[in-house]
Design a protein around this motif. Structure first.
Motif, mmCIF file in Angstrom:
data_model
loop_
_atom_site.group_PDB
_atom_site.id
_atom_site.type_symbol
_atom_site.label_atom_id
_atom_site.label_comp_id
_atom_site.label_asym_id
_atom_site.label_seq_id
_atom_site.Cartn_x
_atom_site.Cartn_y
_atom_site.Cartn_z
ATOM 1 N N SER A 658 -2.193 86.967 71.346
ATOM 2 C CA SER A 658 -1.349 85.579 71.089
ATOM 3 C C SER A 658 -0.199 85.021 70.632
ATOM 4 N N ASP A 659 0.929 85.942 71.165
ATOM 5 C CA ASP A 659 2.265 86.207 71.459
ATOM 6 C C ASP A 659 2.436 85.749 72.928
ATOM 7 N N LEU A 660 1.535 86.610 73.723
ATOM 8 C CA LEU A 660 1.387 86.898 74.883
ATOM 9 C C LEU A 660 1.233 85.749 75.840
ATOM 10 N N PHE A 661 -0.064 84.756 74.976
ATOM 11 C CA PHE A 661 0.277 84.187 75.609
ATOM 12 C C PHE A 661 -0.504 82.707 75.015
ATOM 13 N N ASP A 662 0.797 82.592 74.252
ATOM 14 C CA ASP A 662 1.203 81.992 73.026
ATOM 15 C C ASP A 662 -0.459 80.911 73.816
ATOM 16 N N ILE A 663 -1.322 81.220 71.779
ATOM 17 C CA ILE A 663 -1.921 80.232 71.693
ATOM 18 C C ILE A 663 -1.877 81.481 70.770
ATOM 19 N N ASN A 664 -2.559 79.611 69.121
ATOM 20 C CA ASN A 664 -2.940 80.405 68.385
ATOM 21 C C ASN A 664 -3.969 81.426 68.267
ATOM 22 N N PRO A 665 -3.685 82.870 67.274
ATOM 23 C CA PRO A 665 -4.426 83.518 66.595
ATOM 24 C C PRO A 665 -5.896 83.281 66.203
ATOM 25 N N LYS A 666 -5.922 82.776 65.767
ATOM 26 C CA LYS A 666 -7.211 81.689 64.426
ATOM 27 C C LYS A 666 -7.688 81.267 66.068
ATOM 28 N N TYR A 667 -7.011 80.180 66.301
ATOM 29 C CA TYR A 667 -8.029 79.854 67.834
ATOM 30 C C TYR A 667 -8.302 80.890 69.085
ATOM 31 N N LEU A 668 -7.893 81.446 68.368
ATOM 32 C CA LEU A 668 -7.811 82.242 69.962
ATOM 33 C C LEU A 668 -9.077 83.416 69.825
ATOM 34 N N SER A 669 -8.595 84.323 68.342
ATOM 35 C CA SER A 669 -10.393 84.457 67.673
ATOM 36 C C SER A 669 -11.996 83.896 68.117
ATOM 37 N N LYS A 670 -11.387 82.559 68.123
ATOM 38 C CA LYS A 670 -12.699 81.201 68.375
ATOM 39 C C LYS A 670 -13.185 81.658 69.474
ATOM 40 N N LEU A 671 -12.211 81.310 70.362
ATOM 41 C CA LEU A 671 -12.227 81.114 71.470
ATOM 42 C C LEU A 671 -13.178 82.514 71.927
ATOM 43 N N PHE A 672 -12.855 84.117 71.842
ATOM 44 C CA PHE A 672 -13.449 84.771 72.281
ATOM 45 C C PHE A 672 -14.659 85.448 71.840
ATOM 46 N N LYS A 673 -15.385 84.611 70.339
ATOM 47 C CA LYS A 673 -16.396 83.864 70.029
ATOM 48 C C LYS A 673 -17.262 83.826 70.738
ATOM 49 N N ASP A 674 -16.447 82.497 70.782
ATOM 50 C CA ASP A 674 -17.184 81.285 71.829
ATOM 51 C C ASP A 674 -17.700 81.555 73.066
ATOM 52 N N GLU A 675 -16.800 82.171 74.016
ATOM 53 C CA GLU A 675 -16.843 82.297 75.141
ATOM 54 C C GLU A 675 -17.388 84.024 76.049
ATOM 55 N N ILE A 676 -16.748 85.038 74.910
ATOM 56 C CA ILE A 676 -17.186 85.975 75.553
ATOM 57 C C ILE A 676 -18.182 86.284 74.590
ATOM 58 N N GLY A 677 -18.632 85.834 73.406
ATOM 59 C CA GLY A 677 -19.860 85.903 72.964
ATOM 60 C C GLY A 677 -19.976 87.134 71.846
ATOM 61 N N GLU A 678 -18.396 88.235 71.646
ATOM 62 C CA GLU A 678 -17.997 88.954 70.601
ATOM 63 C C GLU A 678 -16.842 88.853 70.161
ATOM 64 N N LYS A 679 -16.185 90.072 69.155
ATOM 65 C CA LYS A 679 -14.684 89.509 68.548
ATOM 66 C C LYS A 679 -14.163 90.643 69.845
ATOM 67 N N PHE A 680 -12.516 90.150 69.663
ATOM 68 C CA PHE A 680 -11.507 90.467 70.259
ATOM 69 C C PHE A 680 -11.846 92.061 69.924
ATOM 70 N N VAL A 681 -11.677 92.495 68.855
ATOM 71 C CA VAL A 681 -11.767 94.011 68.356
ATOM 72 C C VAL A 681 -12.704 94.508 69.429
ATOM 73 N N ASP A 682 -14.118 93.995 68.753
ATOM 74 C CA ASP A 682 -15.023 94.956 69.888
ATOM 75 C C ASP A 682 -15.144 95.044 71.232
ATOM 76 N N LEU A 683 -14.823 94.064 71.879
ATOM 77 C CA LEU A 683 -14.632 94.171 72.863
ATOM 78 C C LEU A 683 -13.450 94.830 73.636
ATOM 79 N N LEU A 684 -11.896 95.512 72.611
ATOM 80 C CA LEU A 684 -11.406 96.424 73.331
ATOM 81 C C LEU A 684 -11.832 97.766 72.366
ATOM 82 N N ILE A 685 -12.745 97.937 71.623
ATOM 83 C CA ILE A 685 -13.516 98.942 71.135
ATOM 84 C C ILE A 685 -14.297 99.573 72.337
ATOM 85 N N SER A 686 -15.070 99.159 73.112
ATOM 86 C CA SER A 686 -16.338 98.420 73.520
ATOM 87 C C SER A 686 -15.189 99.287 74.999
ATOM 88 N N GLN A 687 -13.853 98.600 75.479
ATOM 89 C CA GLN A 687 -13.739 99.166 76.251
ATOM 90 C C GLN A 687 -12.790 100.549 77.412
#
Length: 737
Positions: A658-687
């Motif tokens: 959020s700091d790097l891309f200047d996006i609100n953390p809560k809004y960023l979390s919602k974008l992950f859920k809507d566009e990617i279909g999973e949470k940020f933590v799940d995506l990071l762990i999967s990678q």
């Protein structure tokens, strides 16, 4: 019941009897008076008209038939239009036309065809040059002169060595000078037919052609009646069709003169004959009526027992018998049809019992059932084969129901014929709509498998040659007892299940089916990558899709195993898309509904590949369109790319991004859920876990070192995350690979 038929028989005989006796009186009492002469003239006129009519009808019908064949028969046209002078097939067709004319018209003695194109005469089944044909002079005269319909009274012989035969000839030109058809009517046969109309002892008939020659001269010279008579001519007719003249008259009257000398004796004799005839008619009628009366009485007795109170007093006897017999015939026919239909159904049911094992048979019971249906006994070696119509859905679309039944009968008949060629037997039944099941008796030869191979190969070739569709055959192992036969049946069905990967229009013996190498883990991995790529609209999804079907081919899966794999793919897509927004889930639901509706309409893995590819391609296009409309599509793609490149950064977190891309953390979390279909933590762990698995497979690095390399500073955290994702601990995973 009234005796109507008795009276009807009596009244039917008496008029005939009186007519006959009256004619006898006229013949014997008035033969030499003037009245008799007039009657004789009338009789001769009638005879002459009948002979003329018969002659005209006979010749006209032959002429009309020949003319119609010339105008309409394609076989005849082909013969005169053929370019090769020795066209055997055209000759065979011409023979058929000639034979049909001879059969239809017994008066015809011979027929030959003249073709001017190559100056050949087709006679007696082979073509010869005109100059070598015995009737060459007649052909040349007919060709040079104006053609006549009928030429009367001439000698004809088909071969130079045989004796000439008296005939009358019909000449008909073909196709504006292409040739002639010459029809010879046997004069002797024609004369015999005409002689049946009169008594040659008293009457003569002469027929003269256009040139005035008597047709009978030389026609049947050995018989007295065949000679031209010089008696008094009573009647003369000229045919409007042929132009021939018919003369009739009396030969002599010696017998009649002798009969008139005994006028009184003949009169008394005639009266006595009439009285005796009346008595005889009554006696015969009564005697002939007794069996009818007995039959009627018997029918009445039986009918009254079945239906009391019914009377037949006003019904005609024969009508009553006819009605009863018609009812009996209808019932018998109905019983026969029901019996044959039941026999067919029983035979098919016995076939199912025999193969499916729903009923056990002792040796005697089995032999009795086989004899009941006129089947050979199961004494030696046999096998079960299953013939399946390829592309059956297309088959039922292209052909009407009646045509489908006919084609299935043809398939069964070709199989029977192929078995007979190999001196063996086959019992085939259509147990299902698209499969023909059969028991094949293997011949008693040194190599029965070779006979079986020839039989089935020939069967496939005939089906492919004569029909517009193909079949695939599954073969079970050779059986020597009933248990083996049922096992062979199951093996044949199982062999057909591999048609999906082995292909259509072929023979699939159960022994040639390779063992499946179904690696579930590899399938799950490919499916997971495919679903992830599809969810993210990654163009690599087609690469994973092709790899999945390559694995299916390489593993040699049966149809059911392929379906299970595809169902597993659908389940993964369902689970992934369930976490996406509603519009994404609706897109997949629409595509999956179409795929499920058509999931049974495939026969090969390639068919299924194209079906699923079309559905997934449509889904990918719709997902791409939908996501492109999203406002922050670019941000999410950049963030996802950054995560894929910097997954090993221990400080990588939602706040960091959020700091790097200047996006609100809560809004960023919602974008992950809507566009990617999973949470940020799940995506990071999967990678991180996927990279860790890759390093464990490709390197010998320690697990502790790998955990730090993928971004885990705490080994316990790595161990816990790996076990949650993969299902086993990292050490166990390395041992498994």
């Amino acid at each position: 019941m009234n005796n109507n038929w008795f009276r009807r028989l009596l009244l039917s005989y008496l008029p005939v009897f009186f007519i006959v006796t009256t004619i006898l009186f006229i013949i014997f009492f008035q033969i030499f008076n003037e009245q008799n002469r007039k009657e004789a003239l009338k009789a001769n006129e009638f005879l002459a008209s009948q002979v003329t009519q018969y002659l005209d009808n006979s010749l006209r019908s032959i002429d009309f038939k020949v003319l119609r064949e010339i105008l309409t028969n394609s076989n005849l046209k082909n013969y005169y239009a053929v370019t090769g002078s020795d066209d055997v097939y055209a000759g065979i067709q011409a023979i058929q036309v000639i034979d049909e004319l001879k059969i239809e018209y017994p008066l015809i003695d011979s027929i030959y065809m003249v073709r001017y194109k190559d100056d050949k005469v087709f006679s007696n089944g082979k073509p010869v040059p005109i100059e070598e044909f015995p009737d060459a002079a007649f052909i040349e005269d007919s060709r040079a002169a104006e053609t006549q319909k009928w030429v009367g009274g001439r000698s004809f012989k088909a071969f130079p060595t045989e004796e000439g035969k008296q005939v009358i000839t019909l000449i008909r030109g073909v196709g504006n000078g292409k040739g002639l058809i010459v029809v010879n009517v046997d004069l002797q046969t024609l004369q015999k037919s005409i002689m049946q109309m009169y008594d040659p002892e008293f009457t003569f008939v002469n027929i003269f052609n256009r040139s005035g020659g008597n047709l009978w001269d030389g026609g049947m010279a050995e018989e007295p009646a065949a000679k031209a008579s010089s008696g008094e001519v009573f009647s003369e007719f000229t045919s409007s069709y042929s132009g021939w003249k018919v003369q009739t008259g009396l030969n002599n009257g010696k017998v009649v003169k002798f009969a008139l000398k005994f006028y009184n004796i003949w009169f008394v004799f005639a009266v006595a004959v009439v009285l005796i005839g009346v008595a005889w008619v009554i006696y015969v009628t009564r005697r002939n009526y007794k069996p009818i009366q007995q039959i009627v009485t018997l029918i009445e007795t039986v009918a009254s027992q079945k239906q009391p109170g019914i009377t037949y007093a006003k019904e005609n006897e024969f009508r009553f018998i006819q009605t009863t017999l018609e009812q009996m015939i209808d019932q018998t026919k109905q019983y026969q049809e029901e019996y044959e239909e039941n026999l067919i159904l029983k035979k098919k049911y016995f076939f199912q019992e025999l193969l499916e094992g729903t009923k056990e048979f002792t040796g005697d019971e089995l032999a009795a059932e086989m004899n009941k249906f006129n089947l050979p006994r199961l004494d030696d070696r046999w096998t079960v084969m299953v013939v399946e119509i390829d592309r059956y859905s297309r088959f039922i679309e292209e052909y009407h129901v009646q045509d489908q039944s006919l084609l299935k009968f043809v398939l069964s008949s070709i199989l029977q014929e192929s078995a007979r060629k190999e001196n063996t037997e086959v019992w085939a039944e259509w147990i299902s709509d698209h499969r023909l099941y059969a028991i094949l008796w293997l011949p008693e030869t040194p190599q029965p498998e070779e006979s079986e191979r020839r039989l089935l190969s020939g069967y496939l070739e005939q089906v492919e040659q004569y029909l517009n569709f193909t079949v695939t055959i599954g073969i079970g192992r050779v059986a020597v007892d009933l248990r083996g036969l049922r096992a062979s049946f199951k093996e044949a069905i199982r062999a057909l299940d591999y048609k999906a990967v082995l292909g259509l229009n072929r023979i699939i013996p159960c022994g040639d089916v390779p063992s499946s190498t179904n690696d579930v883990y590899e399938f799950l991995r490919t499916i997971s990558l495919l679903v992830q790529a599809m969810r993210l609209s990654d163009d690599d999804w087609e690469k994973h899709f092709d790899k999945l079907f390559e694995q299916i081919h390489a593993s040699v899966l049966s149809r059911q195993e392929i379906l299970n794999t595809i169902q597993l793919l659908f389940q993964h897509v369902n689970r992934e898309f369930a976490e996406l927004p509603r519009e994404y889930h609706e897109l997949w639901a629409e595509v999956m509904g179409h795929l499920l509706r058509n999931l049974e309409d495939w026969e090969t893995a390639e068919d299924l590949r194209e079906l699923c590819r079309d559905g997934f391609r449509k889904l990918a296009e719709q997902l791409q369109t939908l996501r492109c409309t999203k406002k922050h599509r670019t941000h999410i793609l950049e963030i996802r790319k950054y995560i894929e490149e910097n997954y090993n950064n221990p400080d990588l977190s939602l706040n960091y991004l959020s700091d790097l891309f200047d996006i609100n953390p809560k809004y960023l979390s919602k974008l992950f859920k809507d566009e990617i279909g999973e949470k940020f933590v799940d995506l990071l762990i999967s990678q991180r876990i996927e990279k860790a698995k890759q390093l464990m497979q490709e390197t010998d690095k320690a697990i502790q070192e790998i955990s730090e390399e993928v971004g885990y500073t705490n080994y316990n955290s790595f161990n816990r995350a790996f076990k949650n994702v993969v299902g086993v601990a990292p050490s166990d995973y390395r041992k498994a690979i």
